[in-house]
Design a protein around this motif. Structure first.
Motif, PDB file in Angstrom:
ATOM      1  N   ARG A  84       0.847  -1.193   0.000  1.00  0.00           N
ATOM      2  CA  ARG A  84       0.000   0.000   0.000  1.00  0.00           C
ATOM      3  C   ARG A  84       0.884   1.245   0.000  1.00  0.00           C
ATOM      4  NH1 ARG A  84      -4.990  -0.830  -0.057  1.00  0.00           N
ATOM      5  NH2 ARG A  84      -5.852  -2.838   0.557  1.00  0.00           N
ATOM      6  N   GLY A  85       0.413   2.263  -0.702  1.00  0.00           N
ATOM      7  CA  GLY A  85       1.188   3.477  -0.845  1.00  0.00           C
ATOM      8  C   GLY A  85       2.177   3.339  -1.984  1.00  0.00           C
ATOM      9  N   TRP A  86       2.256   4.364  -2.832  1.00  0.00           N
ATOM     10  CA  TRP A  86       3.107   4.241  -4.017  1.00  0.00           C
ATOM     11  C   TRP A  86       3.679   5.608  -4.369  1.00  0.00           C
ATOM     12  CZ3 TRP A  86       1.099   2.133  -9.391  1.00  0.00           C
ATOM     13  CH2 TRP A  86       2.200   1.796 -10.187  1.00  0.00           C
ATOM     14  N   TRP A  87       4.987   5.718  -4.244  1.00  0.00           N
ATOM     15  CA  TRP A  87       5.683   6.927  -4.685  1.00  0.00           C
ATOM     16  C   TRP A  87       6.257   6.614  -6.052  1.00  0.00           C
ATOM     17  CZ3 TRP A  87      10.755   9.231  -2.197  1.00  0.00           C
ATOM     18  CH2 TRP A  87      11.058  10.442  -2.849  1.00  0.00           C
ATOM     19  N   GLN A  88       5.622   7.124  -7.094  1.00  0.00           N
ATOM     20  CA  GLN A  88       6.040   6.829  -8.454  1.00  0.00           C
ATOM     21  C   GLN A  88       7.166   7.776  -8.854  1.00  0.00           C
ATOM     22  OE1 GLN A  88       2.601   7.097 -11.017  1.00  0.00           O
ATOM     23  NE2 GLN A  88       1.956   5.024 -10.560  1.00  0.00           N
ATOM     24  N   ARG A  89       8.357   7.231  -8.923  1.00  0.00           N
ATOM     25  CA  ARG A  89       9.519   8.033  -9.294  1.00  0.00           C
ATOM     26  C   ARG A  89      10.139   7.579 -10.602  1.00  0.00           C
ATOM     27  NH1 ARG A  89      13.099   7.381  -4.044  1.00  0.00           N
ATOM     28  NH2 ARG A  89      12.212   5.291  -4.231  1.00  0.00           N
ATOM     29  N   ASN A  90       9.612   6.501 -11.181  1.00  0.00           N
ATOM     30  CA  ASN A  90      10.241   5.924 -12.372  1.00  0.00           C
ATOM     31  C   ASN A  90       9.422   6.170 -13.635  1.00  0.00           C
ATOM     32  OD1 ASN A  90       8.133   4.289 -11.585  1.00  0.00           O
ATOM     33  ND2 ASN A  90       9.137   2.375 -12.188  1.00  0.00           N
ATOM     34  N   HIS A  91       8.532   7.184 -13.611  1.00  0.00           N
ATOM     35  CA  HIS A  91       7.763   7.543 -14.795  1.00  0.00           C
ATOM     36  C   HIS A  91       8.246   8.910 -15.275  1.00  0.00           C
ATOM     37  CE1 HIS A  91       5.542   4.081 -13.999  1.00  0.00           C
ATOM     38  NE2 HIS A  91       4.408   4.570 -13.553  1.00  0.00           N
ATOM     39  N   PRO A  92       9.204   8.960 -16.184  1.00  0.00           N
ATOM     40  CA  PRO A  92       9.813  10.236 -16.565  1.00  0.00           C
ATOM     41  C   PRO A  92       8.909  11.159 -17.355  1.00  0.00           C
ATOM     42  CG  PRO A  92      10.637   8.452 -17.946  1.00  0.00           C
ATOM     43  CD  PRO A  92       9.820   7.818 -16.870  1.00  0.00           C
ATOM     44  N   GLY A  93       7.957  10.603 -18.123  1.00  0.00           N
ATOM     45  CA  GLY A  93       7.105  11.441 -18.954  1.00  0.00           C
ATOM     46  C   GLY A  93       5.847  11.901 -18.233  1.00  0.00           C
ATOM     47  N   PHE A  94       5.344  13.087 -18.603  1.00  0.00           N
ATOM     48  CA  PHE A  94       4.138  13.626 -17.979  1.00  0.00           C
ATOM     49  C   PHE A  94       2.945  12.706 -18.194  1.00  0.00           C
ATOM     50  CE2 PHE A  94       0.328  16.359 -18.208  1.00  0.00           C
ATOM     51  CZ  PHE A  94       0.358  16.887 -16.928  1.00  0.00           C
ATOM     52  N   ALA A  95       2.772  12.205 -19.422  1.00  0.00           N
ATOM     53  CA  ALA A  95       1.648  11.318 -19.709  1.00  0.00           C
ATOM     54  C   ALA A  95       1.726  10.042 -18.874  1.00  0.00           C
ATOM     55  CB  ALA A  95       1.612  10.973 -21.195  1.00  0.00           C
ATOM     56  N   GLU A  96       2.931   9.504 -18.694  1.00  0.00           N
ATOM     57  CA  GLU A  96       3.106   8.303 -17.864  1.00  0.00           C
ATOM     58  C   GLU A  96       2.717   8.591 -16.416  1.00  0.00           C
ATOM     59  OE1 GLU A  96       7.311   7.546 -19.014  1.00  0.00           O
ATOM     60  OE2 GLU A  96       6.630   5.463 -19.067  1.00  0.00           O
ATOM     61  N   ARG A  97       3.126   9.782 -15.922  1.00  0.00           N
ATOM     62  CA  ARG A  97       2.819  10.125 -14.533  1.00  0.00           C
ATOM     63  C   ARG A  97       1.318  10.340 -14.329  1.00  0.00           C
ATOM     64  NH1 ARG A  97       7.282  13.512 -15.133  1.00  0.00           N
ATOM     65  NH2 ARG A  97       6.043  15.407 -14.878  1.00  0.00           N
ATOM     66  N   GLN A  98       0.626  10.738 -15.372  1.00  0.00           N
ATOM     67  CA  GLN A  98      -0.818  10.962 -15.264  1.00  0.00           C
ATOM     68  C   GLN A  98      -1.625   9.671 -15.404  1.00  0.00           C
ATOM     69  OE1 GLN A  98      -2.671  14.522 -15.412  1.00  0.00           O
ATOM     70  NE2 GLN A  98      -0.933  14.442 -14.030  1.00  0.00           N
ATOM     71  N   ARG A  99      -1.002   8.620 -15.924  1.00  0.00           N
ATOM     72  CA  ARG A  99      -1.728   7.403 -16.281  1.00  0.00           C
ATOM     73  C   ARG A  99      -2.481   6.790 -15.104  1.00  0.00           C
ATOM     74  NH1 ARG A  99       2.185   3.237 -18.655  1.00  0.00           N
ATOM     75  NH2 ARG A  99       2.752   3.046 -16.457  1.00  0.00           N
ATOM     76  N   THR A 100      -1.813   6.649 -13.969  1.00  0.00           N
ATOM     77  CA  THR A 100      -2.453   6.039 -12.809  1.00  0.00           C
ATOM     78  C   THR A 100      -3.574   6.918 -12.289  1.00  0.00           C
ATOM     79  OG1 THR A 100      -0.335   5.031 -12.218  1.00  0.00           O
ATOM     80  CG2 THR A 100      -2.057   5.021 -10.536  1.00  0.00           C
ATOM     81  N   LEU A 101      -3.355   8.233 -12.251  1.00  0.00           N
ATOM     82  CA  LEU A 101      -4.397   9.160 -11.808  1.00  0.00           C
ATOM     83  C   LEU A 101      -5.614   9.072 -12.708  1.00  0.00           C
ATOM     84  CD1 LEU A 101      -5.480  11.503 -10.090  1.00  0.00           C
ATOM     85  CD2 LEU A 101      -4.264  13.061 -11.635  1.00  0.00           C
ATOM     86  N   VAL A 102      -5.408   9.076 -14.019  1.00  0.00           N
ATOM     87  CA  VAL A 102      -6.527   8.999 -14.963  1.00  0.00           C
ATOM     88  C   VAL A 102      -7.321   7.714 -14.749  1.00  0.00           C
ATOM     89  CG1 VAL A 102      -7.110   8.741 -17.412  1.00  0.00           C
ATOM     90  CG2 VAL A 102      -5.470  10.475 -16.698  1.00  0.00           C
ATOM     91  N   SER A 103      -6.618   6.609 -14.518  1.00  0.00           N
ATOM     92  CA  SER A 103      -7.286   5.328 -14.282  1.00  0.00           C
ATOM     93  C   SER A 103      -8.119   5.373 -13.010  1.00  0.00           C
ATOM     94  CB  SER A 103      -6.245   4.209 -14.187  1.00  0.00           C
ATOM     95  OG  SER A 103      -6.847   2.980 -13.858  1.00  0.00           O
ATOM     96  N   LEU A 104      -7.573   5.939 -11.937  1.00  0.00           N
ATOM     97  CA  LEU A 104      -8.312   6.025 -10.676  1.00  0.00           C
ATOM     98  C   LEU A 104      -9.516   6.954 -10.808  1.00  0.00           C
ATOM     99  CD1 LEU A 104      -5.380   6.175  -8.098  1.00  0.00           C
ATOM    100  CD2 LEU A 104      -6.924   4.252  -8.521  1.00  0.00           C
ATOM    101  N   GLU A 105      -9.353   8.062 -11.541  1.00  0.00           N
ATOM    102  CA  GLU A 105     -10.484   8.970 -11.764  1.00  0.00           C
ATOM    103  C   GLU A 105     -11.595   8.268 -12.532  1.00  0.00           C
ATOM    104  OE1 GLU A 105      -8.297  13.366 -11.885  1.00  0.00           O
ATOM    105  OE2 GLU A 105      -8.541  12.224 -13.742  1.00  0.00           O
ATOM    106  N   ALA A 106     -11.224   7.437 -13.503  1.00  0.00           N
ATOM    107  CA  ALA A 106     -12.214   6.734 -14.315  1.00  0.00           C
ATOM    108  C   ALA A 106     -13.016   5.727 -13.498  1.00  0.00           C
ATOM    109  CB  ALA A 106     -11.526   6.024 -15.476  1.00  0.00           C
ATOM    110  N   LYS A 107     -12.399   5.187 -12.438  1.00  0.00           N
ATOM    111  CA  LYS A 107     -13.081   4.187 -11.609  1.00  0.00           C
ATOM    112  C   LYS A 107     -13.782   4.796 -10.395  1.00  0.00           C
ATOM    113  CE  LYS A 107      -9.436   0.872 -12.752  1.00  0.00           C
ATOM    114  NZ  LYS A 107      -8.186   0.270 -12.246  1.00  0.00           N
ATOM    115  N   ALA A 108     -13.497   6.049 -10.092  1.00  0.00           N
ATOM    116  CA  ALA A 108     -13.990   6.661  -8.849  1.00  0.00           C
ATOM    117  C   ALA A 108     -15.485   6.957  -8.891  1.00  0.00           C
ATOM    118  CB  ALA A 108     -13.212   7.945  -8.574  1.00  0.00           C
ATOM    119  N   ASP A 109     -16.094   6.862  -7.728  1.00  0.00           N
ATOM    120  CA  ASP A 109     -17.469   7.337  -7.554  1.00  0.00           C
ATOM    121  C   ASP A 109     -17.472   8.798  -7.144  1.00  0.00           C
ATOM    122  OD1 ASP A 109     -18.765   4.779  -8.006  1.00  0.00           O
ATOM    123  OD2 ASP A 109     -17.958   4.180  -6.065  1.00  0.00           O
ATOM    124  N   SER A 110     -16.439   9.213  -6.425  1.00  0.00           N
ATOM    125  CA  SER A 110     -16.335  10.615  -6.019  1.00  0.00           C
ATOM    126  C   SER A 110     -14.879  11.048  -6.000  1.00  0.00           C
ATOM    127  CB  SER A 110     -16.969  10.837  -4.643  1.00  0.00           C
ATOM    128  OG  SER A 110     -16.176  10.274  -3.625  1.00  0.00           O
TER     129      SER A 110
END
Length: 287
Positions: A84-110
């Motif tokens: 649990r907990g994830w400090w993503q430091r190995n995604h050099p590109g902006f789109a890569e860094r946004q990928r996990t956030l976009v996925s979580l937003e797509a699944k979120a209820d709020s």
């Protein structure tokens, strides 16, 4: 990890494996059979509900023809999928860094986003986003348009058939910082007013009364999905942080409660934004 409470890592891994399977035009049953598993097991892996073994993931990657750095990355994710907990430091590109956030937003209820400096990303206009990147001086000019498009693609989640509820909490000073100039700011505020007409969007402004408030340590987002623990997202210039520890989540939820006590309700926030937009319009017209 329990079957009802997947980690961010397990969800990321599941998303990646599902994308690879679909790219290979394989059904769940067909892919599962090739690694001597059931379709239901692979479904749980792809949704992040079950933590897969490194052997299962290795077999799937062979099946999908994945090798090299991508293979090493996904196997490492499989080995850590229960953490649990994830400090993503190995995604050099902006789109890569946004990928996990976009996925979580797509699944979120709020989604609850507090911003003390700029308008929340899900509610930014394109020209406002562009001005942030250009004025800050930290984004290379050739990357600005691509980054802006990546961020604007996130907006679609608010307008889909069953969108998450968004609560955007902003410091009043956000609305008085003329990023991009008065015209850009006015159009941004008008866009916020339009967003308030959407049934799933609430905007609340924390008035500038000269006192410090609980959000002084910076921006953060709380993502909630029915039946699962919340995830806290925070971003730096070069990395993303996803918090899943119960104590950390409780701290951020306390901050939200105290901010809510200080913030104007939606009606008061709309009145404040409309007044600011009128003032900016008058200044532009010279009246």
């Amino acid at each position: 990890m329990t079957q009802s409470d997947p980690t961010v890592r397990s969800q990321e891994l599941g998303d990646e494996l599902r994308t690879l399977r679909e790219a290979n035009a394989l059904s769940l049953v067909d892919a599962a059979r090739r690694i001597d598993a059931s379709g239901s097991k692979l479904s749980r892996i792809e949704t992040g509900i079950s933590a897969p073994s490194a052997e299962d993931v290795s077999g799937l990657l062979v099946l999908y023809g994945v090798n090299g750095e991508k293979r090493r990355e996904l196997l490492a994710l499989a080995r850590e999928s229960e953490r649990r907990g994830w400090w993503q430091r190995n995604h050099p590109g902006f789109a890569e860094r946004q990928r996990t956030l976009v996925s979580l937003e797509a699944k979120a209820d709020s989604i609850v986003n507090f911003e003390p400096i700029v308008v929340p990303g899900l509610l930014q206009t394109g020209e406002y986003t562009r001005a942030i990147m250009r004025d800050s001086g930290v984004v290379p000019e050739p990357q600005i348009e691509a980054r802006m498009v990546t961020r604007l693609h996130r907006h679609a989640v608010l307008r889909r058939e069953h969108p998450p509820k968004l609560l955007a909490v902003m410091d009043e000073l956000v609305l008085k910082r003329p990023i991009g100039g008065p015209e850009v700011l006015r159009r941004q505020i008008e866009y916020l007013l339009e967003a308030c007409t959407m049934p799933n969007v609430t905007i609340r402004i924390v008035p500038n009364d000269g006192r410090a408030h609980a959000g002084v340590d910076g921006a953060f987002t709380v993502l909630r999905r029915s039946g699962m623990s919340a995830v806290i997202f925070a971003e730096t210039l070069t990395s993303c942080l996803f918090l899943e520890d119960k104590a950390e989540i409780e701290t951020y939820e306390y901050v939200l409660r105290t901010l809510s006590e200080r913030a104007l309700d939606q009606r008061g926030s709309i009145a404040l934004m409309a007044d600011l937009a009128r003032r900016l319009d008058s200044e532009e017209s010279g009246t």
